[in-house]
Motif scaffolding. Structure first.
Motif, PDB file in Angstrom:
ATOM      1  N   UNK A   1     -25.388  23.867 -31.488  1.00 36.87           N
ATOM      2  CA  UNK A   1     -24.089  23.559 -32.080  1.00 36.87           C
ATOM      3  C   UNK A   1     -22.911  23.646 -31.103  1.00 36.87           C
ATOM      4  N   UNK A   2     -23.182  23.776 -29.843  1.00 34.53           N
ATOM      5  CA  UNK A   2     -22.089  23.892 -28.881  1.00 34.53           C
ATOM      6  C   UNK A   2     -21.308  25.187 -29.045  1.00 34.53           C
ATOM      7  N   UNK A   3     -21.979  26.249 -29.503  1.00 27.75           N
ATOM      8  CA  UNK A   3     -21.328  27.527 -29.771  1.00 27.75           C
ATOM      9  C   UNK A   3     -20.800  28.146 -28.481  1.00 27.75           C
ATOM     10  N   UNK A   4     -21.612  28.035 -27.418  1.00 31.65           N
ATOM     11  CA  UNK A   4     -21.291  28.744 -26.169  1.00 31.65           C
ATOM     12  C   UNK A   4     -21.018  27.781 -25.018  1.00 31.65           C
ATOM     13  N   UNK A   5     -20.428  26.632 -25.329  1.00 32.13           N
ATOM     14  CA  UNK A   5     -20.157  25.646 -24.276  1.00 32.13           C
ATOM     15  C   UNK A   5     -19.275  26.218 -23.176  1.00 32.13           C
ATOM     16  N   UNK A   6     -18.331  27.061 -23.554  1.00 33.86           N
ATOM     17  CA  UNK A   6     -17.384  27.600 -22.574  1.00 33.86           C
ATOM     18  C   UNK A   6     -17.727  29.023 -22.152  1.00 33.86           C
TER      19      UNK A   6
END
Length: 436
Positions: A419-424
């Motif tokens: 889900x793109x939770x930790x993209x950054x």
């Protein structure tokens, strides 16, 4: 035979606080609606689930749609005995409308609700369906059942209405008391009554659909449209994976165009988007039209769980110990209905991996009973995972620090971010990463 004046009018041209309303089905849809209506009318909520009624009487809503103070302050009553709704001027049916094993509409819960309501229906009463159905169900399925059970004549001695539910589980902005309610009645007079009733419950106002079938059709395409748009993004994501680029990076870039539609890839579960398109496709087939685009979108979205599991498997080294974070169909809700995280778990286990699952919002008993999954109760002291999969973007997972995640993993473990939770999030250099 002369038509009976709808009882909701109580001899005038307006509803009043004396108007009695029953809400049949007290789940994600029925309970918030009943609480909103109870601010203006005499409301009783009926449900066949004894545990559910007991919890509501004690001010507990396990769906988290209504907070405890609001529930305890409400004037509405709860019952498991449909006879207690006998005096209702308006009955609102909000029961689930699922599909069967062959993805065909399962109207049995709705039919059962109509039998129950028909048994207590009084002359002049209005029966409103809120459950998602295909065009024609309210008048061609519900109407005859109500007439047969009650012994009353539809359109003369009782009346039908339709107002599609638009509950978005976990959404605290687009709540039932703030959204536009679509309404349609069997007659103009009935529509006027429903506009009055729903208008008292929501600040968003009402919209008069041209007729009941139009209102039914509008509801079913609302979710079918989302399903098709998500299917496009999911198919594009499958392509991007083979090209070695992230769909989230592509979407972020494409989103700088003013008219680009913001849909994200992932699993399409829950009781609405993954179900409703089958209702429209079923009705289309009945009238001789094959709903090619709608069913293609469904096929793509249904395949996404296996696609994700296979991609994660390709990034693992041998048989692995895996921790999946999140099981519900959507972030920050406890709803396990039609969750597609189950598909990922099944495929990874079939491939020989050990898979543990954690979800602080999901009910442990429901996960075991309905999904055959034993949930880990706490992340504390978990160690040695070869991979951690962020499957559902619960706030508690977004708030996990890199150190907390890495502490649960082996030195060169894989962080798989669906889900793109930790993209950054910046992890240690040895941690391997994969995302859609």
């Amino acid at each position: 035979m002369a038509r009976t004046i709808p009882a909701a009018l109580d001899g005038s041209d307006k509803m009043s606080s004396r108007t009695k309303i029953s809400v049949v089905g007290l789940g994600y849809v029925g309970l918030p609606l009943a609480v909103a209506l109870a601010r203006s009318f005499d409301v009783i909520g009926f449900d066949v689930n004894e545990a559910r009624v007991s919890e509501l009487r004690h001010g507990l809503d396990r769906t988290f749609e209504v907070d405890a103070p609001s529930l305890r302050a409400s004037s509405m009553r709860f019952t498991m005995d449909v006879a207690d709704t006998r005096d209702a001027d308006i009955h609102i049916i909000t029961v689930p409308t699922p599909v069967d094993q062959e993805n065909k509409p399962d109207l049995e819960p709705l039919k059962a609700a109509c039998v129950a309501v028909g048994g207590v229906l009084k002359k002049g009463a209005i029966v409103v369906v809120e459950s998602t159905v295909y065009p024609g169900v309210t008048e061609d399925v519900c109407g005859p059942i109500l007439a047969e059970t009650s012994g009353l004549i539809s359109g003369e001695e009782f009346y039908l209405g339709y107002s599609p539910e638009r509950i978005n589980p976990g959404d605290k902005v687009h709540t039932v008391d703030r959204i536009i309610k679509v309404v349609s009645g069997q007659t103009e007079e009935v529509t006027d009554i429903l506009v009055d009733m729903y208008g008292a419950a929501t600040s968003g106002g009402t919209f008069r659909a041209r007729n009941i079938k139009t209102a039914e059709a509008a509801k079913v395409i609302e979710n079918a449209q989302r399903d098709i748009n998500i299917a496009f993004v999911n198919e594009a994501t499958m392509i991007f994976q083979k090209l070695g680029i992230s769909a989230y990076d592509v979407l972020e870039t494409a989103g700088t165009k003013w008219n680009f539609l913001n849909f994200t890839p992932g699993l399409v579960g829950g009781h609405c988007i993954g179900i409703d398109p089958f209702y429209l496709a079923h009705r289309a087939n009945e009238v001789g039209h094959f709903a090619d685009l709608i069913l293609t979108g469904r096929r793509i979205n249904e395949s996404m769980g296996k696609f994700i599991a296979d991609r994660i498997h390709a990034n693992l080294i041998g048989t692995s110990k895996i921790l999946i974070l999140g099981l519900t169909f959507k972030e920050n809700v406890p709803d396990l209905r039609n969750t597609k995280v189950k598909d990922i778990i099944t495929v990874l286990r079939d491939l020989g991996h050990q898979v543990d699952v954690h979800d602080p919002l999901a009910d442990k008993g429901d996960a075991q009973q309905f999904l055959d999954i034993d949930l880990i109760e706490s992340l504390s002291d978990l160690r040695g995972y070869d991979a951690i999969i962020g499957a559902v973007a619960h706030s508690v997972y977004r708030d996990l620090s890199p150190a907390a995640i890495e502490a649960m993993m082996v030195e060169e473990g894989l962080v798989a971010d669906i889900k793109g939770i930790w993209r950054d999030t910046v992890f240690s250099p040895q941690i391997r990463r994969w995302q859609l």
